[in-house]
Design a protein around this motif. Sequence first.
Motif, PDB file in Angstrom:
ATOM      1  N   LEU A 196       7.611  -3.241 -23.721  1.00 40.88           N
ATOM      2  CA  LEU A 196       6.054  -3.405 -23.765  1.00 40.88           C
ATOM      3  C   LEU A 196       4.604  -2.664 -24.708  1.00 40.88           C
ATOM      4  O   LEU A 196       4.075  -3.323 -25.549  1.00 40.88           O
ATOM      5  CB  LEU A 196       5.361  -3.167 -22.505  1.00 40.88           C
ATOM      6  CG  LEU A 196       3.970  -3.596 -21.694  1.00 40.88           C
ATOM      7  CD1 LEU A 196       4.059  -4.862 -21.497  1.00 40.88           C
ATOM      8  CD2 LEU A 196       3.495  -2.575 -20.547  1.00 40.88           C
ATOM      9  N   GLU A 197       5.185  -2.161 -25.682  1.00 37.39           N
ATOM     10  CA  GLU A 197       4.471  -1.440 -26.640  1.00 37.39           C
ATOM     11  C   GLU A 197       4.620  -3.235 -27.827  1.00 37.39           C
ATOM     12  O   GLU A 197       3.630  -2.589 -27.661  1.00 37.39           O
ATOM     13  CB  GLU A 197       5.442  -0.210 -27.163  1.00 37.39           C
ATOM     14  CG  GLU A 197       4.797  -0.110 -28.260  1.00 37.39           C
ATOM     15  CD  GLU A 197       5.541   1.261 -29.462  1.00 37.39           C
ATOM     16  OE1 GLU A 197       5.360   1.483 -29.657  1.00 37.39           O
ATOM     17  OE2 GLU A 197       7.143   1.412 -28.992  1.00 37.39           O
ATOM     18  N   GLU A 198       5.357  -3.285 -28.038  1.00 36.49           N
ATOM     19  CA  GLU A 198       5.976  -4.179 -28.844  1.00 36.49           C
ATOM     20  C   GLU A 198       4.944  -5.937 -28.347  1.00 36.49           C
ATOM     21  O   GLU A 198       3.969  -5.819 -28.874  1.00 36.49           O
ATOM     22  CB  GLU A 198       7.063  -4.335 -28.909  1.00 36.49           C
ATOM     23  CG  GLU A 198       8.400  -3.663 -29.775  1.00 36.49           C
ATOM     24  CD  GLU A 198       9.510  -4.280 -29.704  1.00 36.49           C
ATOM     25  OE1 GLU A 198       9.626  -5.566 -30.283  1.00 36.49           O
ATOM     26  OE2 GLU A 198      10.176  -3.007 -30.302  1.00 36.49           O
ATOM     27  N   THR A 199       4.989  -5.713 -27.183  1.00 34.36           N
ATOM     28  CA  THR A 199       3.822  -7.298 -27.117  1.00 34.36           C
ATOM     29  C   THR A 199       2.496  -6.682 -26.851  1.00 34.36           C
ATOM     30  O   THR A 199       2.044  -7.192 -27.322  1.00 34.36           O
ATOM     31  CB  THR A 199       4.478  -7.932 -25.398  1.00 34.36           C
ATOM     32  OG1 THR A 199       5.658  -7.505 -24.973  1.00 34.36           O
ATOM     33  CG2 THR A 199       3.433  -8.198 -24.510  1.00 34.36           C
ATOM     34  N   LEU A 200       2.099  -5.807 -26.599  1.00 30.97           N
ATOM     35  CA  LEU A 200       1.079  -5.053 -26.891  1.00 30.97           C
ATOM     36  C   LEU A 200       0.659  -5.270 -27.795  1.00 30.97           C
ATOM     37  O   LEU A 200      -1.043  -5.716 -28.017  1.00 30.97           O
ATOM     38  CB  LEU A 200       0.393  -3.940 -26.030  1.00 30.97           C
ATOM     39  CG  LEU A 200       1.147  -3.880 -24.354  1.00 30.97           C
ATOM     40  CD1 LEU A 200       0.744  -2.222 -23.814  1.00 30.97           C
ATOM     41  CD2 LEU A 200      -0.339  -4.601 -22.996  1.00 30.97           C
ATOM     42  N   SER A 201       0.998  -4.506 -28.665  1.00 35.07           N
ATOM     43  CA  SER A 201       0.888  -4.105 -30.347  1.00 35.07           C
ATOM     44  C   SER A 201       0.735  -6.100 -30.593  1.00 35.07           C
ATOM     45  O   SER A 201      -0.388  -6.005 -31.274  1.00 35.07           O
ATOM     46  CB  SER A 201       2.208  -3.662 -31.205  1.00 35.07           C
ATOM     47  OG  SER A 201       2.088  -2.510 -30.414  1.00 35.07           O
ATOM     48  N   ALA A 202       1.250  -6.563 -30.342  1.00 40.08           N
ATOM     49  CA  ALA A 202       0.796  -8.242 -31.146  1.00 40.08           C
ATOM     50  C   ALA A 202      -0.240  -9.057 -30.342  1.00 40.08           C
ATOM     51  O   ALA A 202      -0.649  -8.999 -31.376  1.00 40.08           O
ATOM     52  CB  ALA A 202       2.438  -8.784 -30.421  1.00 40.08           C
ATOM     53  N   GLN A 203      -1.093  -8.432 -28.771  1.00 40.08           N
ATOM     54  CA  GLN A 203      -2.092  -8.985 -28.854  1.00 40.08           C
ATOM     55  C   GLN A 203      -3.790  -8.483 -29.081  1.00 40.08           C
ATOM     56  O   GLN A 203      -3.877  -8.080 -29.668  1.00 40.08           O
ATOM     57  CB  GLN A 203      -1.577  -9.114 -27.242  1.00 40.08           C
ATOM     58  CG  GLN A 203      -0.954  -9.772 -27.017  1.00 40.08           C
ATOM     59  CD  GLN A 203      -0.597  -9.908 -25.323  1.00 40.08           C
ATOM     60  OE1 GLN A 203      -1.491  -8.584 -24.572  1.00 40.08           O
ATOM     61  NE2 GLN A 203      -0.368 -10.542 -24.506  1.00 40.08           N
ATOM     62  N   GLU A 204      -3.767  -7.000 -28.955  1.00 44.92           N
ATOM     63  CA  GLU A 204      -4.727  -5.684 -29.296  1.00 44.92           C
ATOM     64  C   GLU A 204      -3.757  -4.903 -29.447  1.00 44.92           C
ATOM     65  O   GLU A 204      -3.308  -4.649 -28.846  1.00 44.92           O
ATOM     66  CB  GLU A 204      -5.733  -5.527 -28.523  1.00 44.92           C
ATOM     67  CG  GLU A 204      -5.287  -5.534 -26.694  1.00 44.92           C
ATOM     68  CD  GLU A 204      -6.676  -5.531 -26.071  1.00 44.92           C
ATOM     69  OE1 GLU A 204      -7.372  -5.329 -25.953  1.00 44.92           O
ATOM     70  OE2 GLU A 204      -6.562  -6.588 -24.895  1.00 44.92           O
ATOM     71  N   THR A 205      -4.616  -3.878 -29.709  1.00 43.12           N
ATOM     72  CA  THR A 205      -4.098  -2.537 -30.235  1.00 43.12           C
ATOM     73  C   THR A 205      -3.249  -1.944 -28.363  1.00 43.12           C
ATOM     74  O   THR A 205      -4.401  -1.772 -27.903  1.00 43.12           O
ATOM     75  CB  THR A 205      -4.990  -1.687 -31.134  1.00 43.12           C
ATOM     76  OG1 THR A 205      -5.895  -1.743 -30.237  1.00 43.12           O
ATOM     77  CG2 THR A 205      -5.773  -2.487 -32.410  1.00 43.12           C
ATOM     78  N   TYR A 206      -2.213  -1.099 -28.858  1.00 41.52           N
ATOM     79  CA  TYR A 206      -1.609  -0.929 -27.830  1.00 41.52           C
ATOM     80  C   TYR A 206      -2.784   0.484 -27.985  1.00 41.52           C
ATOM     81  O   TYR A 206      -2.486   0.581 -26.217  1.00 41.52           O
ATOM     82  CB  TYR A 206      -0.282  -0.519 -28.694  1.00 41.52           C
ATOM     83  CG  TYR A 206       0.577   0.979 -28.119  1.00 41.52           C
ATOM     84  CD1 TYR A 206       1.633   0.445 -26.455  1.00 41.52           C
ATOM     85  CD2 TYR A 206       0.324   2.098 -28.377  1.00 41.52           C
ATOM     86  CE1 TYR A 206       2.011   1.620 -26.100  1.00 41.52           C
ATOM     87  CE2 TYR A 206       1.425   2.615 -27.430  1.00 41.52           C
ATOM     88  CZ  TYR A 206       2.017   2.235 -26.575  1.00 41.52           C
ATOM     89  OH  TYR A 206       2.941   3.623 -25.751  1.00 41.52           O
ATOM     90  N   ARG A 207      -2.869   1.556 -28.682  1.00 36.33           N
ATOM     91  CA  ARG A 207      -3.911   2.124 -28.023  1.00 36.33           C
ATOM     92  C   ARG A 207      -5.364   1.812 -26.740  1.00 36.33           C
ATOM     93  O   ARG A 207      -5.575   2.030 -26.078  1.00 36.33           O
ATOM     94  CB  ARG A 207      -4.620   3.172 -29.174  1.00 36.33           C
ATOM     95  CG  ARG A 207      -3.100   4.298 -29.213  1.00 36.33           C
ATOM     96  CD  ARG A 207      -3.735   5.453 -30.484  1.00 36.33           C
ATOM     97  NE  ARG A 207      -2.466   6.092 -30.422  1.00 36.33           N
ATOM     98  CZ  ARG A 207      -2.055   5.848 -32.184  1.00 36.33           C
ATOM     99  NH1 ARG A 207      -2.200   5.627 -33.112  1.00 36.33           N
ATOM    100  NH2 ARG A 207      -1.242   6.480 -32.242  1.00 36.33           N
ATOM    101  N   ASP A 208      -5.713   0.857 -27.717  1.00 33.79           N
ATOM    102  CA  ASP A 208      -6.765   0.253 -26.309  1.00 33.79           C
ATOM    103  C   ASP A 208      -6.697   0.287 -25.227  1.00 33.79           C
ATOM    104  O   ASP A 208      -7.230   0.343 -24.092  1.00 33.79           O
ATOM    105  CB  ASP A 208      -7.628  -0.540 -27.778  1.00 33.79           C
ATOM    106  CG  ASP A 208      -7.754  -0.523 -28.539  1.00 33.79           C
ATOM    107  OD1 ASP A 208      -8.805   0.770 -29.056  1.00 33.79           O
ATOM    108  OD2 ASP A 208      -8.546  -1.327 -30.020  1.00 33.79           O
ATOM    109  N   VAL A 209      -5.706  -0.944 -25.425  1.00 35.78           N
ATOM    110  CA  VAL A 209      -5.382  -1.205 -24.169  1.00 35.78           C
ATOM    111  C   VAL A 209      -4.948  -0.443 -22.918  1.00 35.78           C
ATOM    112  O   VAL A 209      -5.362   0.132 -21.795  1.00 35.78           O
ATOM    113  CB  VAL A 209      -4.267  -2.000 -24.280  1.00 35.78           C
ATOM    114  CG1 VAL A 209      -3.776  -2.484 -22.598  1.00 35.78           C
ATOM    115  CG2 VAL A 209      -4.539  -3.620 -24.762  1.00 35.78           C
ATOM    116  N   ILE A 210      -4.824   1.088 -23.491  1.00 36.73           N
ATOM    117  CA  ILE A 210      -4.314   2.267 -22.945  1.00 36.73           C
ATOM    118  C   ILE A 210      -5.022   3.198 -22.765  1.00 36.73           C
ATOM    119  O   ILE A 210      -5.359   2.956 -21.331  1.00 36.73           O
ATOM    120  CB  ILE A 210      -2.058   2.989 -23.039  1.00 36.73           C
ATOM    121  CG1 ILE A 210      -1.306   1.511 -22.712  1.00 36.73           C
ATOM    122  CG2 ILE A 210      -2.134   4.331 -22.385  1.00 36.73           C
ATOM    123  CD1 ILE A 210       0.454   2.247 -23.997  1.00 36.73           C
ATOM    124  N   SER A 211      -5.536   3.009 -23.390  1.00 32.64           N
ATOM    125  CA  SER A 211      -6.700   4.219 -22.779  1.00 32.64           C
ATOM    126  C   SER A 211      -8.039   3.735 -22.073  1.00 32.64           C
ATOM    127  O   SER A 211      -8.527   3.834 -21.050  1.00 32.64           O
ATOM    128  CB  SER A 211      -7.856   4.523 -24.133  1.00 32.64           C
ATOM    129  OG  SER A 211      -8.195   3.063 -24.846  1.00 32.64           O
TER     130      SER A 211
END
Length: 157
Positions: free
Chosen positions: A125-140
């Motif tokens: 899922l980390e790679e999928t999120l990195s492709a859409q919007e920043t991984y850190r933003d989504v999780i925070s």
Amino acid sequence: MTKIKDALAKWEEKNAMSAVSSKEIKLCGLIPPIEKMDATLGQLITILSLGRNNIKAFAGLEAVGDTLEELWISNNMIEKTKGIGSLKKLRVLYMANNNVRDMSELNKLGELQNLEELVFVGNPLEETLSAQETYRDVISKLIPSLKKLDGFVLLRE
């Protein structure tokens, strides 16, 4: 397959102390590996390390839901996060290098109101999120209580 009960008995023998009186128990890389958790975990207090096993789910953690503060479960085979919400006091979750692929599974981590530190790197899922919007933003956004992600301090506005 090693059962939690047997793993704890071996730990007690090796460490010459009771698991119940210990603040931290590490059951990493057991041979044969632990494949699932059970009610025996109810004996444990605040920190549980189960990295490098063959654990596929969070089932069996209900017994420590009111006491467990740190769960180190990286390098397993976890795809689903069902049951994680029962860990009401969880502050630290290390679950790097598992098999979480679906965003709905990450959403369940949002139920952890006390979660301050998460290591999630290495999940598909980390790679999928990195492709859409920043991984850190989504999780925070999903976990407002989070202060640290994958070893980095989160700066909030």
